[in-house]
Design a protein around this motif. Sequence first.
Motif, PDB file in Angstrom:
ATOM      1  N   ARG A   1       0.396   5.833   0.612  1.00 56.52           N
ATOM      2  CA  ARG A   1      -0.515   6.926   0.973  1.00 56.52           C
ATOM      3  C   ARG A   1      -0.785   7.771  -0.270  1.00 56.52           C
ATOM      4  NH1 ARG A   1       2.493   7.348   5.688  1.00 56.52           N
ATOM      5  NH2 ARG A   1       1.341   6.358   7.375  1.00 56.52           N
ATOM      6  N   ASP A   2      -2.060   8.072  -0.519  1.00 59.05           N
ATOM      7  CA  ASP A   2      -2.347   8.958  -1.654  1.00 59.05           C
ATOM      8  C   ASP A   2      -2.167  10.416  -1.218  1.00 59.05           C
ATOM      9  OD1 ASP A   2      -4.588   9.781  -0.297  1.00 59.05           O
ATOM     10  OD2 ASP A   2      -6.026   8.738  -1.587  1.00 59.05           O
ATOM     11  N   ARG A   3      -2.493  11.347  -2.125  1.00 59.65           N
ATOM     12  CA  ARG A   3      -2.252  12.771  -1.835  1.00 59.65           C
ATOM     13  C   ARG A   3      -2.969  13.251  -0.584  1.00 59.65           C
ATOM     14  NH1 ARG A   3      -3.621  14.465  -7.404  1.00 59.65           N
ATOM     15  NH2 ARG A   3      -1.839  13.763  -8.586  1.00 59.65           N
TER      16      ARG A   3
ATOM     17  N   THR B   1       0.847  -1.199   0.000  1.00 58.76           N
ATOM     18  CA  THR B   1       0.000   0.000   0.000  1.00 58.76           C
ATOM     19  C   THR B   1       0.885   1.252   0.000  1.00 58.76           C
ATOM     20  OG1 THR B   1      -0.069   0.060   2.407  1.00 58.76           O
ATOM     21  CG2 THR B   1      -1.874  -1.117   1.303  1.00 58.76           C
TER      22      THR B   1
ATOM     23  N   VAL C   1      -3.916   3.443   0.146  1.00 59.85           N
ATOM     24  CA  VAL C   1      -4.532   2.813  -1.034  1.00 59.85           C
ATOM     25  C   VAL C   1      -3.609   1.694  -1.531  1.00 59.85           C
ATOM     26  CG1 VAL C   1      -5.771   4.904  -1.781  1.00 59.85           C
ATOM     27  CG2 VAL C   1      -3.430   4.506  -2.589  1.00 59.85           C
TER      28      VAL C   1
ATOM     29  N   ASN D   1      -4.622   9.066   2.487  1.00 63.60           N
ATOM     30  CA  ASN D   1      -5.348   7.799   2.638  1.00 63.60           C
ATOM     31  C   ASN D   1      -4.482   6.630   2.159  1.00 63.60           C
ATOM     32  OD1 ASN D   1      -7.745   9.143   3.462  1.00 63.60           O
ATOM     33  ND2 ASN D   1      -8.152   9.635   1.303  1.00 63.60           N
TER      34      ASN D   1
ATOM     35  N   THR E   1      -1.078  -0.202  -3.744  1.00 65.37           N
ATOM     36  CA  THR E   1      -0.085   0.224  -4.739  1.00 65.37           C
ATOM     37  C   THR E   1      -0.375  -0.410  -6.094  1.00 65.37           C
ATOM     38  OG1 THR E   1       1.524   0.227  -2.956  1.00 65.37           O
ATOM     39  CG2 THR E   1       2.405   0.342  -5.196  1.00 65.37           C
TER      40      THR E   1
END
Length: 343
Positions: free
Chosen positions: A159-161, A157, A166, A164, A168
């Motif tokens: 971290r998105d912007r 996984t 998410v 969160n 990969t």
Amino acid sequence: MARYGPGLQHDIARAVVACTIGLRVLVASAKAFVWHTELMHRIAVGDFELSIFSDGTYPLDGGAFFGVVPKVMWSKKVAADERNYCTAGLNSLLIRTGRQTVLVETGMGNKLSERMRKFYSQPAQLLDNLAAGGVAPEDIDIVINSHLHFDHCGWNTVRDRNGNIVPTFPRAKYYAPRGEWQYARHPSERDSISFISENYDPLVESGQMTLLDGGEEIVPGISVRIFAGHTAHMMGIIVRSPSVAKAPGIANSGGTAEAVPFPIAGINTACYISDLIPTTAHIDVTWGMSFDLYPLQTIESKKEYYARAIPEKWITVFTHDPTIPWARVEKDDTGKMIAKEVA
Ligand SMILES: [Zn+2]
């Protein structure tokens, strides 16, 4: 194909694999040569194509790496710096079956805490190395984790912007051992630092990660088996192509010589044995890591593994070896276990 780099790079890679233990110590101490993106390792195992992709290397305390083995013995095989740190690799295995693209293990990732980064440096090179090999995150159909320690599932996984967590690999189905996941929710004080729940809990909650009991065949030719010792439920990932490569230099059915550069005659099985045998320096049954929760079980599991892998000439994939990601384990004339190059 251009994405695998020119032939010279293969020659260099093969030369590195072929190096002697003495040279290896030299290489380990010369940081510029420890591992390079372009030193890609790729072989054909039957109809499957196997490649190694690294998440980089990291420093690991030599005492922790070699458990009760005295430094006077392990330092003949592996170099340590003035702080007693050795160099450990983070090798992921990519399998192209012809139908699926399967990634075994996802390295350390990029979500370590600041404190953990001080110890382990967080190389975070896997996605770049996959991209250099022409593999995008969307290309991965299946991800398999042998166990859930932070250095084996870190890129599961990101971290998105917005911060969160998410996946990969957005299209992938993920797999991990059920017992390991249950343990990871309530680990012992001894190894609780090794678990980062963001690497797997969001995937289990969303249904994207399937938990395994050991013994399952995930896709035809790729199955898992529990090899206890490092943890109670760590799995080896066994890759057995339906057909055997015919002879060196001859491509398999449907392939081209270029697409299958190093077919190995007569060998159709490889195993990602993970932390049961983390490097070529840990081949001896009594050379376990001090991280192992069940060291006596490690010895028994190694014996079980060798009972199949040696006579059947399996290719063993070494998860933490910085220079030799795979080899065949053989016994020499004196009964000593040795790593024999595969390409
Ligand atoms: Zn581990």
